[in-house]
Design a protein around this motif. Sequence first.
Motif, PDB file in Angstrom:
ATOM      1  N   ALA A  77     -55.821   6.933   5.428  1.00 27.86           N
ATOM      2  CA  ALA A  77     -55.456   5.873   4.494  1.00 27.86           C
ATOM      3  C   ALA A  77     -54.961   4.622   5.211  1.00 27.86           C
ATOM      4  O   ALA A  77     -54.514   4.667   6.356  1.00 27.86           O
ATOM      5  N   GLY A  78     -55.042   3.501   4.499  1.00 22.88           N
ATOM      6  CA  GLY A  78     -54.686   2.210   5.092  1.00 22.88           C
ATOM      7  C   GLY A  78     -53.445   1.624   4.445  1.00 22.88           C
ATOM      8  O   GLY A  78     -52.361   2.158   4.570  1.00 22.88           O
ATOM      9  N   GLY A  79     -53.610   0.525   3.718  1.00 28.69           N
ATOM     10  CA  GLY A  79     -52.480  -0.135   3.086  1.00 28.69           C
ATOM     11  C   GLY A  79     -52.290  -1.532   3.645  1.00 28.69           C
ATOM     12  O   GLY A  79     -53.172  -2.079   4.312  1.00 28.69           O
ATOM     13  N   VAL A 125     -51.481  -2.316   8.001  1.00 26.45           N
ATOM     14  CA  VAL A 125     -52.411  -1.880   9.050  1.00 26.45           C
ATOM     15  C   VAL A 125     -52.527  -2.926  10.151  1.00 26.45           C
ATOM     16  O   VAL A 125     -52.657  -2.605  11.336  1.00 26.45           O
ATOM     17  N   GLU A 173     -61.151   1.607   3.855  1.00 30.87           N
ATOM     18  CA  GLU A 173     -59.986   2.491   3.816  1.00 30.87           C
ATOM     19  C   GLU A 173     -60.081   3.588   2.768  1.00 30.87           C
ATOM     20  O   GLU A 173     -59.251   4.483   2.762  1.00 30.87           O
TER      21      GLU A 173
END
Lengths: 480, 480
Positions: free
Chosen positions: A151-153, A156, A429
Amino acid sequence: MEDRAILERLETIAGPRNVTMHADDLAPWLSDWRGRITGRAIALVSPETAEQVQAIVRLAGETGLAIVPQGGNTGMVAGGIPRPDDRAILLSLRKMNMIRSIDPDDNSITVEAGAVLSVVHQAAEEHGRRFPLSLGSKDSATIGGLIATNAGGTQVLRFGSMRALTLGIEAVLPDGSLFEGLSTLRKDNRGYDIRQLLAGSEGTLGVITAASLELVPAAPHRVVAWLGLGSARGALAMLRRLEGVLGDAVESFELVPDTALALVLEHIPDTRAPLAGGHPWHALVELRTANDPEEMRKYCEDVLAKALDDGLIADAVLAESEGQAAAFWKLREVISEAERADGMAAKHDVSVPVSAMPEFIETAREAVEARFAGARVIAFGHLGDGNVHFNVRAPAGSDDRAWFAQTGDAVSRFVHDMTRDAGGSLSAEHGIGQLKLAEFGRLADPVRLATMRAIKQALDPLGIMNPGKLVPLANPPKNP
Amino acid sequence: MEDRAILERLETIAGPRNVTMHADDLAPWLSDWRGRITGRAIALVSPETAEQVQAIVRLAGETGLAIVPQGGNTGMVAGGIPRPDDRAILLSLRKMNMIRSIDPDDNSITVEAGAVLSVVHQAAEEHGRRFPLSLGSKDSATIGGLIATNAGGTQVLRFGSMRALTLGIEAVLPDGSLFEGLSTLRKDNRGYDIRQLLAGSEGTLGVITAASLELVPAAPHRVVAWLGLGSARGALAMLRRLEGVLGDAVESFELVPDTALALVLEHIPDTRAPLAGGHPWHALVELRTANDPEEMRKYCEDVLAKALDDGLIADAVLAESEGQAAAFWKLREVISEAERADGMAAKHDVSVPVSAMPEFIETAREAVEARFAGARVIAFGHLGDGNVHFNVRAPAGSDDRAWFAQTGDAVSRFVHDMTRDAGGSLSAEHGIGQLKLAEFGRLADPVRLATMRAIKQALDPLGIMNPGKLVPLANPPKNP
């Protein structure tokens, strides 16, 4: 083996209270949270230990059942949902949610796969540290799912995706063996990085049962700025200037087109534009420090003043309070909600090289609007890491549902083709899961696909681990 | 196929000037730079393109020859040296050394595998950026070798090892196909991370031919401090305090025991102790900024003053000039040289969790000195990432060579056992290669080994890629 016999085996393994076949119990977990995909499972099992997971995986191997691991069911590509024609065990990790240890001196925390992201945030804060990855679903997304999908967000740019923050992994492999890779070592050159192979593998190579994560020092003070810009290209130059002076303090740099801001102001109550004038583009910037924020603010003001003088930006305002900072962030976070309120959208989570992103956003928007008459594009995202949320809405006044039924797939193929031509990825992502599998298979480099298939075949020869996700089949079934 | 026929095929592929069988040409590259291991090869080939590498790998597949890729031949574990009984092609990447592109807006550079590290440093600097990994062999180590061994260095604390800085990889796989994974994408969730599988694989899964690397903003100003400490434990507390205030400005934190400093002062000309008094432990700290270094210096002084008041450190001095900063660093960098001048040492490149490192250094030293009468331990290293260079010298006045011939292996097994018991790794940054293969096989978790073997078998079923390195055989040959 008959379903009833399987149930008995599962109850023996995990205890009767952790196994159910009731449709009502299963239903909430057999559809993805956006309600786009619904699957089928023989049973929902919620093991409490890695040993139980091992026994369940072995049972699947014996009986040819599919194992579909699931965390918080917050994914965007239905990677945690069984297929309708699978004979599957839905394996929930949610009961394995302990924080096994936290060591602030080591800047690390070790948690079970079902631990929820916001709980990990909280635990880190209580020890004067941060776990620097966050996203909208933080109150239900689990660590295991976040690792399995890399996962990203919004952080990053500064701290990398989930794989960069994962120090060690414990996982049950498809043969039921336990990979005991929990470790907080910062340097470890003992062979192939199996941890990084499991990260992002979407449950197709094993079931993550626990992980060791990197923590970073707390940085309680922030400066949040909202910028008005004439072009997306200017935003990139602005980001590089800020980094040149403030370095790693720059934790987020979000690019917002005026069309997106307008939708937000129209549909979401209690929102107002941070700047008085209109601008084609906006950027939301967050700087963080453990030190005197006034000093950072001063640096930031200097950089912005010079950028104004140079004509790089058109206007800028710094949040004067935490309340105002939160209000700026809300404008970014509710874009999807505002879009939904306005109508349907075909969403694309793509990435391109950072330096190509400003041009890509402009040219891809123009190309889509030219190719699909009346279509309206809203593209926004994380400029610092090249991640574009590229959303296409139906023509104003049209029947959304009918337009997408007819045109949606063509729009997505068109967007993905342009992304590939720009050297980008059709999944920045969100992963591949079920929803992007066909497009991934269509566009991927054959050598990459062959290598993935060889690894999958080597580690999961029976094909029991989350079948039909992530890895396109070598010979996709033809239409009959 | 006979050697002569192979030579002709290689000449056809790579051109006669890039192929040699002459013993004199081969000799410098058939021994590791420390002169511990010497191997044998049919030919040395220096291809100029990835296509040539593909053809050479295909030839090896046809003929059953081994391919041994080699960069700068600066490795510590003889990973780039063929075994004496191999029929091997020594594949030098040194002629593929172009910088293909550099994009400061994208914070990235794309180079061929044979590009030398210091050349990459220079290119980044010319564009106002840094490539933040460095080590002693930077003038000959190549990017391909650094990735294949996941090299470390003194900035891992802040920027991670080579794998963390590798954005994309182009590689020839064992079947001769070209994995076109060059990319500067910061977010890309398209399946298994083959890049991270190749990083650290020591040439056993393919030949890296080019890579895209992450650059970071320049940070031209540094503050370098030398601390005197009563204990290694105090050093860790000091590091966390500095990080708490100065965050990512802390780029290096090297721990030096007084015994090591004493050796340096004794054997290396033009060295002097930075502090007047004696201390059991010393720490070398480097902070970096793009901004006003006076401000950072001021913060650093404040933190150190408080630590002095609190008794956390015994003394401290900041370098007053670049010359003095370089002199402080020299004390750290010449430790190995000073040791060599003093006699032989059995060296161990191990890692343990950061928070366990201070205690490990003390207890492991005591244990070795108790177990092997007269043995003298010098343990130093990168405190921020738990990497201990654990060196054991023979008893003073003994015959070094005889002592090590008799005791060396037992010492190493003892050190590795203690490392494993502390949750550590017997290879922090040097890799496994040939020299640590037996110990790795002895100590590794069977599930990890089985997974590595399955991946190796799947991607290199003919076993032609750098055989006898990194991956212990499933059934090691018994003594006859």
